[in-house]
Design an enzyme around this catalytic site. Structure first.
Site, short mmCIF file in Angstrom:
data_model
loop_
_atom_site.label_atom_id
_atom_site.label_comp_id
_atom_site.label_asym_id
_atom_site.label_seq_id
_atom_site.Cartn_x
_atom_site.Cartn_y
_atom_site.Cartn_z
N SER A 242 35.31 10.94 2.62
CA SER A 242 35.99 12.14 2.12
C SER A 242 36.18 12.09 0.61
O SER A 242 36.18 11.02 0.00
CB SER A 242 37.35 12.28 2.79
OG SER A 242 37.20 12.48 4.17
N GLN A 264 43.30 12.72 0.88
CA GLN A 264 41.93 12.27 1.11
C GLN A 264 41.76 10.77 0.93
O GLN A 264 40.97 10.13 1.61
CB GLN A 264 40.97 13.01 0.19
CG GLN A 264 40.91 14.50 0.44
CD GLN A 264 40.64 14.83 1.90
OE1 GLN A 264 39.58 14.51 2.44
NE2 GLN A 264 41.61 15.45 2.56
N HIS A 267 42.01 8.58 4.00
CA HIS A 267 40.96 8.67 5.02
C HIS A 267 40.14 7.40 5.11
O HIS A 267 39.82 6.93 6.20
CB HIS A 267 40.01 9.82 4.68
CG HIS A 267 40.31 11.09 5.40
ND1 HIS A 267 40.28 11.21 6.76
CD2 HIS A 267 40.63 12.32 4.93
CE1 HIS A 267 40.58 12.44 7.11
NE2 HIS A 267 40.79 13.14 6.02
N GLU A 332 33.51 17.49 -2.32
CA GLU A 332 33.68 18.09 -1.00
C GLU A 332 34.80 19.13 -1.03
O GLU A 332 34.64 20.27 -0.58
CB GLU A 332 34.00 16.99 0.00
CG GLU A 332 34.29 17.47 1.41
CD GLU A 332 34.79 16.35 2.32
OE1 GLU A 332 34.76 16.53 3.54
OE2 GLU A 332 35.23 15.29 1.80
N HIS A 333 35.97 18.74 -1.54
CA HIS A 333 37.12 19.63 -1.68
C HIS A 333 37.49 19.76 -3.14
O HIS A 333 37.62 18.74 -3.83
CB HIS A 333 38.35 19.08 -0.93
CG HIS A 333 38.08 18.74 0.51
ND1 HIS A 333 37.91 17.44 0.95
CD2 HIS A 333 37.97 19.53 1.60
CE1 HIS A 333 37.70 17.44 2.25
NE2 HIS A 333 37.73 18.68 2.68
N ASP A 366 41.83 21.95 6.40
CA ASP A 366 41.48 20.96 7.42
C ASP A 366 41.82 21.45 8.82
O ASP A 366 41.11 21.14 9.78
CB ASP A 366 42.23 19.65 7.16
CG ASP A 366 41.40 18.64 6.41
OD1 ASP A 366 40.20 18.90 6.19
OD2 ASP A 366 41.96 17.60 6.02
N GLU A 420 -8.74 29.72 -0.73
CA GLU A 420 -8.19 28.49 -0.17
C GLU A 420 -9.20 27.74 0.68
O GLU A 420 -8.88 26.69 1.25
CB GLU A 420 -6.94 28.81 0.65
CG GLU A 420 -5.78 29.33 -0.20
CD GLU A 420 -4.50 29.52 0.60
OE1 GLU A 420 -4.54 29.35 1.84
OE2 GLU A 420 -3.46 29.81 -0.02
N HIS A 425 -9.71 31.84 8.70
CA HIS A 425 -8.62 32.78 8.39
C HIS A 425 -9.20 34.11 7.94
O HIS A 425 -8.81 35.19 8.41
CB HIS A 425 -7.72 32.22 7.28
CG HIS A 425 -6.75 31.18 7.73
ND1 HIS A 425 -7.12 29.97 8.24
CD2 HIS A 425 -5.38 31.18 7.73
CE1 HIS A 425 -6.05 29.26 8.53
NE2 HIS A 425 -4.97 29.98 8.25
#
Length: 441
Positions: A242, A264, A267, A332-333, A366, A420, A425
């Protein structure tokens, strides 16, 4: 422990920022080999491997009959939880559902004047597997992880949603986890964890059906297992520890800033918690508050290690510099504890989620606000997003060309194919221009 206050730009501050930015996802080859062996064992032995690993690491007396949670266990869970839990859970569920319903995508078709029809069909995957960590052998059930992983799958319309989570020592599951699953209408719950649970979802066993998408957080073994089965199934992300970054000015309360950083840091010892502020007094006061509040935490040792390893309080020349550094770190936050947060929001380029103002602590996201808390970490917010309904759907393009459209565009298509070197094709178009689109009578 005391946390150092840095001033940016200085060599010491730059060194600390580089340490935080370079905090990337890394795994040892030994751990990867161990996980590969687990995956192979489950693919080969099915339920037998699940029972062996579960007995060795979680529940010593585990049996095949315990793998799947029974209907009776789900029904009994509601009576075993506190009376106020179900109403609380409903409120959280409703908030999260409302947010994710706005992410729904719809099939669409666009007819053209020449008879061509182009479009996109949106369908859910057939099966999704949710990994939910056990939390101290079931003592601290991660209810929020179940809500955040299950609800976008349910909103997407996935017909089969399965949960895997490690059992307690006696082979049971925490009743709060089961009550939450029952409230969400999830009946397929399996008592297996770690890498062998991911293997079961990816390959299937006698008891656990294989799925198309696997999501959910976990330890290094879960992350590595998801990494190794990606391609066999879809996954959400390879999540790391975190992280939180707070940009604050003089309007912020240092006690609140410290509390948010510690939310955090507690964690994981590898978690990152950073304050960027142009206010030296706030920086000093936050450093003091961090020491005082950390000393009272049950998880003090973890928080102290995180702050020592990847924590920082940094004084910047102004808020603009703080924003530039935040975009570089891509947290992340990201909390904007400033007097005018909306003035900064448009300048934020890289963040999993942004929390605006003094009444929006990260914990609101959260558990309760509605946006998903499964977010990119370790700088991956530069190119990825949090868990959403999109992780559980497929988009299939639809192309219906008319004869008029093919005759208009055919020579251009042939020319591109020939450039190509793909003659077949080109011929697939040329033959229609010559013979028409239907079998001759």
């Amino acid at each position: 422990m005391a946390i150092e206050v840095f001033t940016y730009p200085t060599a010491a501050a730059e060194k600390r920022i580089r340490e935080i930015v370079s905090r990337r996802l890394g795994y040892s080859k030994t751990a990867e080999r161990e996980v590969a062996e687990i995956l192979a064992a489950v693919q080969r032995d099915g339920d037998g491997a699940l029972i062996r690993y579960t007995r060795a690491y979680d529940a010593p007396e585990f049996t095949r009959q315990q793998i799947r949670v029974s209907a009776a266990e789900l029904a009994e869970a509601g009576a075993a939880v506190d009376p106020d839990f179900i109403p609380l859970l409903r409120r959280a569920r409703d908030n999260i559902t409302r947010f994710h319903e706005a992410q729904r995508r719809h099939s669409w078709f666009r007819p053209e004047e020449d008879g061509t029809v182009l479009g996109q069909v949106v369908r859910p995957v057939a099966g999704a597997g949710l990994y939910i960590p056990g939390g101290r052998r079931g003592e601290t059930p991660l209810i929020s992880s179940l809500l955040m992983n299950a609800i976008p799958a349910l909103v997407a319309g996935v017909p089969r949603v399965q949960v895997v989570t490690p059992p307690c020592t006696d082979g049971s599951l925490n009743p709060y986890m089961l009550a939450a699953a029952a409230l969400l209408g999830i009946n397929d719950v399996f008592k297996v964890g770690s890498a062998w649970a991911i293997a079961a979802l990816a390959y299937g066993t006698e008891t656990i059906p294989a799925v198309d998408v696997i999501v959910g957080p976990g330890n290094i073994y879960v992350a590595l297992a998801k990494k190794l089965v990606a391609g066999q199934v879809g996954i959400d992300m390879i999540a790391g520890p975190s992280e939180i970054l707070v940009i604050a000015d003089g309007s912020a309360d240092p006690r609140q800033v410290a509390a948010d950083l510690l939310s955090q840091a507690e964690h994981d010892a590898m978690a990152s918690a950073v304050l960027l502020t142009p206010d030296p007094a706030l920086a000093r006061a936050t450093a003091v508050a961090l020491t005082e509040q950390a000393a009272r935490l049950p998880r003090r040792q973890i928080a102290d290690e995180a702050l020592a390893g990847f924590g920082a309080v940094i004084v910047t020349p102004g808020l603009e510099t703080a924003v530039d550094l935040a975009n570089r770190i891509a947290p992340e936050h990201l909390e904007l504890l400033v007097s005018q947060p909306y003035e900064l929001l448009g300048k934020i380029q890289n963040a999993g989620a942004v929390f605006l103002g003094h009444y929006s602590p990260e914990a609101v996201g959260d558990y309760f606000a509605g946006p998903n808390h499964v977010l990119p970490t370790a700088g991956t917010a530069r190119f990825s997003s949090g868990l959403s309904v999109d992780h559980f759907i497929k988009k299939t393009s639809v192309i219906a060309y008319s004869e008029k459209a093919l005759r208009r565009d055919g020579q251009d298509i042939i020319r591109l194919a020939e450039l190509e070197g793909l003659e077949a094709h080109a011929n697939s178009v040329r033959i229609r221009l010559t013979t028409g689109g239907r079998r001759p009578s």
